[in-house]
Motif scaffolding. Sequence first.
Motif, PDB file in Angstrom:
ATOM      1  N   THR A 167       0.881  -1.174   0.000  1.00 22.22           N
ATOM      2  CA  THR A 167       0.000   0.000   0.000  1.00 22.22           C
ATOM      3  C   THR A 167       0.910   1.212   0.000  1.00 22.22           C
ATOM      4  O   THR A 167       1.525   1.543   1.014  1.00 22.22           O
ATOM      5  CB  THR A 167      -0.884  -0.007   1.269  1.00 22.22           C
ATOM      6  N   GLU A 168       1.024   1.863  -1.144  1.00 16.61           N
ATOM      7  CA  GLU A 168       2.087   2.841  -1.307  1.00 16.61           C
ATOM      8  C   GLU A 168       1.728   3.821  -2.411  1.00 16.61           C
ATOM      9  O   GLU A 168       1.124   3.430  -3.413  1.00 16.61           O
ATOM     10  CB  GLU A 168       3.351   2.083  -1.735  1.00 16.61           C
ATOM     11  N   GLY A 169       2.149   5.070  -2.239  1.00 17.41           N
ATOM     12  CA  GLY A 169       1.901   6.057  -3.288  1.00 17.41           C
ATOM     13  C   GLY A 169       0.415   6.157  -3.587  1.00 17.41           C
ATOM     14  O   GLY A 169      -0.419   6.209  -2.679  1.00 17.41           O
ATOM     15  N   HIS A 175       3.590  -4.148   5.566  1.00 11.61           N
ATOM     16  CA  HIS A 175       4.660  -4.534   4.641  1.00 11.61           C
ATOM     17  C   HIS A 175       5.737  -5.350   5.346  1.00 11.61           C
ATOM     18  O   HIS A 175       6.175  -6.382   4.835  1.00 11.61           O
ATOM     19  CB  HIS A 175       5.281  -3.293   4.004  1.00 11.61           C
ATOM     20  N   CYS A 176       6.185  -4.900   6.506  1.00 14.22           N
ATOM     21  CA  CYS A 176       7.265  -5.666   7.150  1.00 14.22           C
ATOM     22  C   CYS A 176       6.740  -6.996   7.677  1.00 14.22           C
ATOM     23  O   CYS A 176       7.476  -7.974   7.720  1.00 14.22           O
ATOM     24  CB  CYS A 176       8.008  -4.838   8.207  1.00 14.22           C
ATOM     25  N   GLY A 235      15.152  -2.440  10.000  1.00 11.76           N
ATOM     26  CA  GLY A 235      14.323  -1.275  10.352  1.00 11.76           C
ATOM     27  C   GLY A 235      13.351  -0.804   9.302  1.00 11.76           C
ATOM     28  O   GLY A 235      12.766   0.258   9.447  1.00 11.76           O
ATOM     29  N   GLY A 236      13.171  -1.568   8.272  1.00  8.64           N
ATOM     30  CA  GLY A 236      12.039  -1.301   7.386  1.00  8.64           C
ATOM     31  C   GLY A 236      12.249  -0.184   6.387  1.00  8.64           C
ATOM     32  O   GLY A 236      13.314   0.411   6.293  1.00  8.64           O
ATOM     33  N   HIS A 237      11.208   0.073   5.648  1.00  4.61           N
ATOM     34  CA  HIS A 237      11.272   1.011   4.537  1.00  4.61           C
ATOM     35  C   HIS A 237      10.478   2.265   4.862  1.00  4.61           C
ATOM     36  O   HIS A 237       9.346   2.199   5.309  1.00  4.61           O
ATOM     37  CB  HIS A 237      10.730   0.347   3.273  1.00  4.61           C
ATOM     38  N   ALA A 238      11.093   3.393   4.587  1.00  2.00           N
ATOM     39  CA  ALA A 238      10.485   4.669   4.951  1.00  2.00           C
ATOM     40  C   ALA A 238       9.112   4.839   4.300  1.00  2.00           C
ATOM     41  O   ALA A 238       8.140   5.221   4.950  1.00  2.00           O
ATOM     42  CB  ALA A 238      11.425   5.801   4.538  1.00  2.00           C
TER      43      ALA A 238
END
Length: 377
Positions: free
Chosen positions: A198-200, A353-354, A333-336
């Motif tokens: 779920t992005e952008g 997502h993680c 630590g995942g993605h911003a």
Amino acid sequence: MAARCRSVTGMRGIAAVPSYVVMQPTTLCNLDCAYCYLPHRAADRRMPVPVAEAVAAAVTPWAARGRFSVVWHGGEPLAAGREHLAALIAAFPAGVEHHVQTNATLIDDAWCAFFAAHGVRVSVSVDGPAARNGDRVTRAGRPAYDRIVRGVAALRRHGLPFSALAVVSRPTPGLATELYDYFLDLGCDVLGLNIEETEGVNTRSNAHDAAAVTAFWAELVAAWRRAPRVHLREVEWSLRYAAAVLAGAEGDLLPRQLDPIPTIGYDGSVTVLSPELAGFTDARYGDFSSGNVLATPLAEILAGAAGTGWVGEFLTGVEACRSSCPYFGFCGGGHAANRYFEQGRFDGTETEHCRNSKIRLLEGVLEHARDHESPAD
Ligand code: SF4
């Protein structure tokens, strides 16, 4: 296996030198995939050559120290045209590795000759057999699959090795095996599988049943072990982590600092850490950019990137992951962008997502190992 993360020493702050840069030669994409995150993919805004020259000025000393890559991303990078892409590539010194991430629909004999002449390594986005590509459509809404496989056939005809990247929208039993067998036949030498994010501008939910996602990854490992002829990105990451844990070295696996991964927008703007944030603005964080290479040298922009408001908040989130998450040594630590688009901020920890792509991946690999443990062990 996933424990002791306070002792993980890596991922403290942002490195001054990246290992690669992502370049957007055009915002345009000739497809209109349902899950795409890109906000301006209907507009053809092309990167001027001076932007590439400014990036190349920074890259030249970095590349002189060792391996360095430029990843041409999009939009659809081939939509910039061969002549323009050649002019952008020409700005970079010899020895830099060039990669394109492409939907393959424009690849023909002439593009294959271009890839060979410029030493460009190709990664193709395709989601599996025709029936699994329902989300990949042309601007007129027609299936893009036939055009994708025509492009792949051209690569094979010319003997060009290629990677593949597939999006999995809903992990269901049997899918991992079907996908792995398909990509074995397709002839890629590296495969990455992304659970849809779920992005952008893609607001579709990425929340899935935990057991289904874990079972998907476990099934994928089983399929790969039967015929391990493709480098399977996610499984290889997991096995490298498992080996480090067994050697008591899991604290040392992550890089010392985060790779800034600068994405250079068509206009020269620089967005660090997450290409998916490029082109967006937010009342609190502004346009997410840390500067523009037409005004400031890239090295200087990266040296000050940690001072960009949202980046500082993200680094706080990384520390929260370090102190709270048993998977930190694997994940880092995942993605911003996932934090921002799922939680509206950068200092949270666990995201869907993680869970899908880190936690359940590792659990799936362990589930496979447990299921195949010999009774004598
Ligand atoms: S992003 Fe998720 S999996 Fe990664 S360290 Fe943070 S909470 Fe753990």
